[in-house]
Design an enzyme around this catalytic site. Structure first.
Site, mmCIF file in Angstrom:
data_model
loop_
_atom_site.group_PDB
_atom_site.id
_atom_site.type_symbol
_atom_site.label_atom_id
_atom_site.label_comp_id
_atom_site.label_asym_id
_atom_site.label_seq_id
_atom_site.Cartn_x
_atom_site.Cartn_y
_atom_site.Cartn_z
ATOM 1 C CB CYS A 112 -0.956 -0.019 1.187
ATOM 2 S SG CYS A 112 -1.900 -1.556 1.270
ATOM 3 C CG PHE B 268 1.969 3.940 7.032
ATOM 4 C CD1 PHE B 268 3.080 4.679 6.637
ATOM 5 C CD2 PHE B 268 1.090 4.525 7.921
ATOM 6 C CE1 PHE B 268 3.308 5.956 7.119
ATOM 7 C CE2 PHE B 268 1.301 5.804 8.424
ATOM 8 C CZ PHE B 268 2.416 6.525 8.017
#
Length: 404
Positions: free
Chosen positions: A166, A387
């Site tokens: 991600c 993150f």
């Protein structure tokens, strides 16, 4: 150690297509109306109690004949997004200015064209072979989207696909920044494309991370995430000192960390998240008090929001306004960093802080200044967090040119 302060780069063009709509106007309108693009409408053969962020019209996209070998949902989504907001013309102008070898391509993805392979496996022949027209290299391969965009513009500079879950399409800003600073290129297309597929939806379901309701970041009753898809692109160039300030958006800093705490869970104290945010601030030459708004990673899973909240509270306290826009777009995985960088740019261009859509009751254990409703206010400097699994963390420091 955080990277030293570097020369800021100009986002001379950018665009985003997601479940909120095609292009910047549709995205801004949805955000300002606090409207989610998530729905329970069916996707492909998926049979799960989940809300999904589908981009409309992807199945109707037809690639040009010379690009037909790249045909898959991911590249069709990329093509759709490239046609918005005059982005094609902006890239072609940069190519004319610098030359085809001096414009790089740095794109993030996690799913790439996995759906194409899933479909291929439904059509195995009697010997168990995939269909003869299946083209792994130009569809499923992670590099496919970078090769596709490179060919669209006939570019010959460095081309890289980044797949760090991600954080993928946030980290590409750092890749481009370093190559421009090294003098190897003069401009770069950055961003990311991730499209829906069965592997992702059933995979997150098996991890018990999917919400059966609309995702509710930072909510006391949050259940998990909602998966979306998106394509985001930006054109990065060196800042022209003679350009007017206006609402030009700049990349002032990139912070990256790898805490490697766990394959899928964040560090419980948000160690890697804090290091990434501090790195972006250091490179930009900012203090925490300089940041007007933080676009949180905010996936709406219990552990992610708690860990990020600890990192934000530990670094910023509870004063800086922040929110997650994933209640509107869903979690677009490898495209999330690029998508939220563009949303951050829109927040600065139109001077508003987007509230967290769907969130109803804030988690009292997370002491941050989380916005449930939109706020019209001066927004000159933004930190955008992304993150990923395995502790691959990235924060982008973005600002209006006048705030450098």
């Amino acid at each position: 150690m955080p990277a030293p302060q570097t020369q800021p780069l100009h986002l001379s063009g950018f665009t985003l297509s997601s479940c909120l709509g095609h292009g910047l106007t549709a995205t801004r309108d949805a955000l300002q109306a606090a409207r989610t693009g998530l729905s329970s409408a069916p996707f492909e053969t998926v049979d799960l109690p989940a809300f999904i962020g589908q981009v409309s019209g992807v199945d109707d996209v037809v690639l040009p004949a010379d690009l037909s070998g790249f045909d898959c949902r991911n590249n069709r989504l990329g093509w759709l997004a490239l046609q918005q907001d005059g982005f094609v013309e902006q890239v072609r102008a940069a190519r004319a200015r610098y030359g085809a070898q001096r414009v790089g391509v740095f794109l993030g993805t996690s799913t790439s064209g996995i759906l194409q392979t899933e479909i291929g496996y439904r059509h195995l022949d009697a010997s168990g072979h995939l269909p003869a027209d299946f083209d792994y290299a130009r569809t499923h391969n992670t590099y496919s989207i970078a090769a596709f965009v490179r060919q669209v513009f006939d570019l010959h500079g460095p081309a890289v696909a980044v797949s760090t879950a991600c954080s993928s399409s946030a980290k590409v800003f750092g890749n481009a920044q370093r190559l421009i600073a090294a003098g190897l290129i003069d401009a770069a297309i950055v961003g990311g494309v991730d499209s829906l597929c069965l592997t992702t939806l059933y995979g997150f379901h098996s991890l018990q991370l999917l919400s059966t309701d609309l995702c509710r970041p930072y909510d006391a009753q949050r259940q998990g995430l909602s998966i979306g898809e998106a394509a985001a692109f930006a054109l990065l160039e060196r800042a022209d000192a003679n350009a007017a300030a206006g609402d030009d958006i700049m990349l002032a800093g990139v912070g990256e960390s790898a805490d490697a705490h766990h394959m899928s869970a964040p560090h419980p104290e948000g160690l890697g998240a804090r290091l990434a945010m501090q790195g972006a601030l250091t490179q930009a030459g900012w203090q925490t008090s300089d940041v007007d708004y933080i676009n949180l990673h905010g996936t709406a899973t219990p552990s992610n929001d708690a860990a990020e909240g600890k990192a934000v509270a530990g670094l910023f306290g509870n004063a800086t306004p922040c929110s997650s826009t994933k209640g509107a777009t869903g979690h677009t995985l490898g495209a999330a960093g690029g998508a939220e960088a563009v949303i951050s740019a829109l927040a600065m261009r139109h001077q508003f802080m987007p509230g967290g859509v769907n969130t109803q009751e804030l988690d009292p254990t997370i002491p941050v200044n989380y916005l449930i409703a939109n706020r019209e206010a001066p927004v000159r400097r933004v930190l955008s967090n992304s993150f990923g699994f395995g502790g691959t963390n990235c924060s982008l420091a973005l600002c209006r040119r006048e705030a450098l």
